[in-house]
Enzyme design. Sequence first.
Site, PDB file in Angstrom:
ATOM      1  N   LEU A  40      41.962   3.296  70.471  1.00 35.21           N
ATOM      2  CA  LEU A  40      41.713   3.801  69.221  1.00 35.21           C
ATOM      3  C   LEU A  40      42.273   2.931  68.166  1.00 35.21           C
ATOM      4  O   LEU A  40      43.267   2.294  68.480  1.00 35.21           O
ATOM      5  CB  LEU A  40      42.199   5.155  69.186  1.00 35.21           C
ATOM      6  CG  LEU A  40      41.570   6.049  70.398  1.00 35.21           C
ATOM      7  CD1 LEU A  40      42.457   7.396  70.110  1.00 35.21           C
ATOM      8  CD2 LEU A  40      40.136   6.352  70.233  1.00 35.21           C
ATOM      9  N   ASP A  41      41.638   3.299  66.812  1.00 32.43           N
ATOM     10  CA  ASP A  41      42.069   2.659  65.518  1.00 32.43           C
ATOM     11  C   ASP A  41      43.196   3.783  64.730  1.00 32.43           C
ATOM     12  O   ASP A  41      43.346   5.143  65.191  1.00 32.43           O
ATOM     13  CB  ASP A  41      41.320   2.116  64.842  1.00 32.43           C
ATOM     14  CG  ASP A  41      40.387   3.130  64.204  1.00 32.43           C
ATOM     15  OD1 ASP A  41      40.328   4.323  64.301  1.00 32.43           O
ATOM     16  OD2 ASP A  41      39.194   2.567  63.969  1.00 32.43           O
ATOM     17  N   SER A  42      43.852   3.232  63.853  1.00 35.04           N
ATOM     18  CA  SER A  42      44.805   4.275  62.837  1.00 35.04           C
ATOM     19  C   SER A  42      43.931   5.301  62.485  1.00 35.04           C
ATOM     20  O   SER A  42      44.655   6.582  62.275  1.00 35.04           O
ATOM     21  CB  SER A  42      45.575   3.379  62.072  1.00 35.04           C
ATOM     22  OG  SER A  42      44.517   2.683  61.152  1.00 35.04           O
ATOM     23  N   ASP A  66      41.418   6.883  63.725  1.00 37.75           N
ATOM     24  CA  ASP A  66      41.118   7.967  64.776  1.00 37.75           C
ATOM     25  C   ASP A  66      42.410   8.552  65.060  1.00 37.75           C
ATOM     26  O   ASP A  66      42.468   9.884  65.650  1.00 37.75           O
ATOM     27  CB  ASP A  66      40.713   7.072  66.237  1.00 37.75           C
ATOM     28  CG  ASP A  66      39.625   6.621  65.959  1.00 37.75           C
ATOM     29  OD1 ASP A  66      38.651   7.010  65.382  1.00 37.75           O
ATOM     30  OD2 ASP A  66      39.213   5.437  66.533  1.00 37.75           O
ATOM     31  N   ARG A 122      37.085  -1.339  56.524  1.00 33.36           N
ATOM     32  CA  ARG A 122      38.427  -1.594  57.299  1.00 33.36           C
ATOM     33  C   ARG A 122      38.579  -2.986  57.505  1.00 33.36           C
ATOM     34  O   ARG A 122      39.977  -3.357  57.621  1.00 33.36           O
ATOM     35  CB  ARG A 122      38.148  -0.996  58.784  1.00 33.36           C
ATOM     36  CG  ARG A 122      37.257  -2.149  59.511  1.00 33.36           C
ATOM     37  CD  ARG A 122      36.707  -1.219  60.874  1.00 33.36           C
ATOM     38  NE  ARG A 122      37.865  -1.038  61.596  1.00 33.36           N
ATOM     39  CZ  ARG A 122      37.638  -0.217  62.524  1.00 33.36           C
ATOM     40  NH1 ARG A 122      36.640   0.216  62.816  1.00 33.36           N
ATOM     41  NH2 ARG A 122      38.989   0.173  63.162  1.00 33.36           N
TER      42      ARG A 122
END
Lengths: 127, 96
Positions: free
Chosen positions: A82-84, A86, B44
């Site tokens: 996951l990314d930050s 998420d 992003r």
Amino acid sequence: MALRTAILRHIRVPVQTLTLTGPKQHEQWSVCGSSLRFMSSHDDHLTKEEVIDRVLSVVKCFPKVDPSQVTPDVHFQKDLGLDSLDNVEIVMALEEEFKLEIPDKEADKIDSCNLAIEYISHHPMAS
Amino acid sequence: MASPARTELLGLYRSLLRTAREFCDYNVREYVKRRTSDGFRQNRNLTDPDLIASVYREGKNQLAVAKRQALVYSIYAPKVKSIMELDAAITTNTTN
């Protein structure tokens, strides 16, 4: 002052006693006395197992997570891909599940199931 | 202009999602969540500090708008719930 007493006298309501049947009344009070303590502090605190179960189920329900990979030791970004963002969403979902409001400083630190479980099980308001 | 720190950006993301939860109308609520998530993911890969600072400022402005609108919409809350919310209630009832 005279007006006040006059009004008060006017709106006075006669005292009425509720007549409950004997045994029923006793039942009610005994139930209240033994198991429920109204207005008391948070007695029924969550057990650690319950917290673990519910945290895991929240994480498993997250759309991008593969449920089979979720264990209590899993790290959100390293292990689940996951990314930050998420990460933020998962912490928010946990807030909703346990009816908490986690301040930003604390929420930033929660990046794995372990830390989430730790934080929630020590939180006095978690329910 | 200095670009905002990572924690500030994540803080903005969290504030936007928190504000999204306050909308009483299901459609608006879901839209704000979706828009927030899409907006952050779209940007992003930005690296230019000036650009990051400017989108951060835009995000802050949008947060103010969302907060105000959540309040305004709460005055005109829909009288009936969305079918999507009802559906969730029914499924949880039947599973219990």
